[in-house]
Write a protein that holds these residues in place. Structure first.
Motif, PDB file in Angstrom:
ATOM      1  N   PRO A 127       0.631  -0.353   2.931  1.00 40.04           N
ATOM      2  CA  PRO A 127       0.389   0.002   4.523  1.00 40.04           C
ATOM      3  C   PRO A 127       1.423  -0.413   5.491  1.00 40.04           C
ATOM      4  N   ASP A 128       1.761   0.334   6.440  1.00 37.37           N
ATOM      5  CA  ASP A 128       2.472  -0.011   7.344  1.00 37.37           C
ATOM      6  C   ASP A 128       2.204  -1.327   8.184  1.00 37.37           C
ATOM      7  N   ALA A 144      -6.411  -3.004   0.149  1.00 39.30           N
ATOM      8  CA  ALA A 144      -5.466  -3.064   1.469  1.00 39.30           C
ATOM      9  C   ALA A 144      -4.326  -2.825   1.009  1.00 39.30           C
ATOM     10  N   ARG A 190      -0.458   4.066   8.148  1.00 36.10           N
ATOM     11  CA  ARG A 190      -1.414   3.345   7.266  1.00 36.10           C
ATOM     12  C   ARG A 190      -1.716   1.852   7.573  1.00 36.10           C
ATOM     13  N   ILE A 191      -2.894   1.740   7.866  1.00 38.05           N
ATOM     14  CA  ILE A 191      -3.363   0.244   8.232  1.00 38.05           C
ATOM     15  C   ILE A 191      -4.217  -0.085   6.769  1.00 38.05           C
ATOM     16  N   GLY A 192      -3.782  -1.178   6.252  1.00 35.99           N
ATOM     17  CA  GLY A 192      -4.641  -2.013   5.181  1.00 35.99           C
ATOM     18  C   GLY A 192      -5.469  -3.128   5.969  1.00 35.99           C
ATOM     19  N   LEU A 222      -0.590  -4.630   7.866  1.00 31.51           N
ATOM     20  CA  LEU A 222      -1.714  -5.208   7.198  1.00 31.51           C
ATOM     21  C   LEU A 222      -2.609  -6.246   8.063  1.00 31.51           C
ATOM     22  N   THR A 264       5.512  -5.938   4.216  1.00 33.90           N
ATOM     23  CA  THR A 264       5.224  -5.086   5.403  1.00 33.90           C
ATOM     24  C   THR A 264       4.710  -5.906   6.584  1.00 33.90           C
TER      25      THR A 264
END
Ligand SMILES: Nc1ncnc2c1ncn2[C@@H]1O[C@H](COP(=O)(O)OP(=O)(O)OP(=O)(O)O)[C@@H](O)[C@H]1O
Length: 249
Positions: free
Chosen positions: A154-155, A149, A83-85, A157, A187
């Motif tokens: 997220p994994d 975000a 997961r990317i914010g 950011l 994170t």
């Protein structure tokens, strides 16, 4: 040839870009990145600084998978589908959706229905959830973009100048909010900024890039805990940064 693959949940972000070039409008190609290597440890807050046009945003675009045309390898943190914010200079909110709808639309299936009260309150958006982006100032729109975000847990950011073109008081308020939320839910962060003082306030480590074709000139580790980085300490850190990188920026 490039590979873009996620690895285990406790992995770090690894960037090894052998070469990235663009076609020049007058023919030929412009080499933007050349042997650009760095890694961000899990839950580390890293900043990327470098001269204008050296390829910072290009680097972020490669790691976000928005551009696959490069030689090298990028290893993302997080398991399976990481997961990317992300927050860019422009908040890019859907104008026909409310703040809350914008944030909820970004949530992965596993987090649908998540209680967002704490996040909205922490970002001072509690009373603005039903507002539309057009009703928000730039500072508030940036808060909404940060909420979107961060809501996805997220994994990684990725922030590209998220506080640029805000007045200093608003920018400082947002930096504090980001740090507060990040310290509650750490994170891995990679943030591009032109502002070394901002990097010194936020980061564990600053990567300094050379002019184009860009590579990492050096990494500047800040060991002083954030809560001890008062103005005097920040100015001492800034001085040692400039002693170490006198000509880069
Ligand atoms: N799609 C493109 N086509 C051609 N050249 C490009 C393209 N995108 C970026 N460039 C060029 O690549 C170089 C790096 O651009 P990039 O936006 O990554 O730099 P940057 O370090 O983020 O710049 P700044 O600090 O000014 O925001 C610049 O010279 C830019 O003009």
């Amino acid at each position: 040839m490039n590979t873009l693959r996620p690895v285990g949940a406790d992995a770090r972000l690894e960037i090894e870009i052998r070469r990235k070039s663009f076609e020049a409008s007058r023919g030929g190609s412009i080499d933007v990145l050349h042997d650009l290597d760095f890694a961000v440890e899990q839950n580390e807050f890293a900043c990327l600084v470098g001269p204008s046009g050296c390829g910072k945003t290009t680097t972020l675009r490669l790691l976000l998978g928005l551009d696959h045309d490069f030689e090298g390898r990028i290893k993302l943190p997080g398991a399976g589908e990481p997961r990317i914010g992300m927050v860019f200079q422009e908040p890019i909110l859907l104008p026909w959706r409310t703040v809350e709808e914008n944030v909820r639309l970004a949530l992965p299936k596993a987090l649908q229905g998540k209680n967002l009260d704490h996040l909205f309150d922490a970002l001072g958006l509690g009373k603005l959830r039903a507002f539309y982006p057009g009703e928000l100032s730039l500072g508030l729109a940036r808060r909404a973009a940060l909420a979107r975000a961060l809501a996805i847990e997220p994994d990684l950011l990725v922030l590209d100048e998220p506080f640029v073109s805000l007045d200093e008081a608003t920018a400082q308020q947002l930096r504090h909010l980001l740090l507060q939320i990040w310290s509650e839910h750490p994170t891995t962060v990679l943030m591009v900024t032109h502002n070394v003082q901002e990097a010194i306030m936020l980061a564990d480590r600053i990567f300094v890039l050379s002019p184009r074709p860009s590579h990492v000139v050096g990494s500047f580790l800040i060991r002083v805990p954030r809560q001890s980085r008062n103005p005097q300490v920040r100015s001492d850190i800034l001085r040692s940064f400039h002693e170490r990188f006198p000509t880069q920026l």
